[in-house]
Design an enzyme around this catalytic site. Structure first.
Site, mmCIF file in Angstrom:
data_model
loop_
_atom_site.group_PDB
_atom_site.id
_atom_site.type_symbol
_atom_site.label_atom_id
_atom_site.label_comp_id
_atom_site.label_asym_id
_atom_site.label_seq_id
_atom_site.Cartn_x
_atom_site.Cartn_y
_atom_site.Cartn_z
ATOM 1 C CB CYS A 50 55.398 26.132 9.277
ATOM 2 S SG CYS A 50 55.642 27.552 8.215
ATOM 3 C CG HIS A 51 58.101 25.737 5.045
ATOM 4 N ND1 HIS A 51 57.584 26.900 5.552
ATOM 5 C CD2 HIS A 51 58.109 25.885 3.697
ATOM 6 C CE1 HIS A 51 57.301 27.719 4.555
ATOM 7 N NE2 HIS A 51 57.600 27.130 3.419
#
Length: 169
Positions: free
Chosen positions: A102-103
């Protein structure tokens, strides 16, 4: 079995930590959580909590076999602290396995470790990944040079876990 450094702070994406951590432990690996302060309780975006095992001041990359970076807002917060950036870069430079979902790749961007690497990540950081010199692929999981595993969202967790566990064998 592998000893996995897991860098984590408040507002991590709950399932992006818990699902891989449980899968790693089921395979016999040891998951060690690291933040600024040992013993601190950090909260996930969905309300989960994790008690931190170690302070970043008390660990060295050489103590671990792999690095795990869950997503959510946690990686963006951690990359403001140079200790976490240097810690992340050391794993990439040493060619140890790194798992970022994801991030999570935001820490790899700040560590300037993605030039010419094949990666993916959450849609909102795609331009950042490209600006960091990475080769972006919008796929559920990307494995680069048998070292780096990246995925986009919680929906990609089965593929992320599968490929991460392959690198730990």
């Amino acid at each position: 079995m592998a000893k996995i450094a897991t860098i984590l702070t408040n507002l991590y994406e709950d399932s992006e930590f818990t699902d891989p951590a449980q899968a790693f432990e089921k395979e016999g690996h040891e998951v060690i959580t690291i933040e600024k302060e040992a013993g601190k309780e950090v909260k996930g975006k969905k309300g989960g909590t994790v008690t931190i095992d170690k302070s970043i001041s008390d660990v060295k990359p050489d103590d671990f076999d792999a690095l795990f970076i869950p997503g959510g807002f946690s990686p963006d917060t951690l990359r403001a602290d140079d200790r976490f950036v240097k810690f992340t870069k050391a794993f990439m430079d040493a060619k140890k396995p790194v798992f970022a979902i994801c991030h999570g790749p935001q820490l790899l961007i700040t560590a300037k470790s993605l030039k010419d690497r094949d990666v993916t990540g959450y849609v909102s950081i795609h331009v950042d990944l490209e600006n960091a010199g990475a080769n972006l692929h919008d796929k559920e999981v990307v494995v680069c040079q048998n070292q780096l595993v990246t995925s986009r969202t919680p929906n990609d967790l089965p593929a992320f876990i599968r490929e991460s566990n392959k690198l730990l064998k």
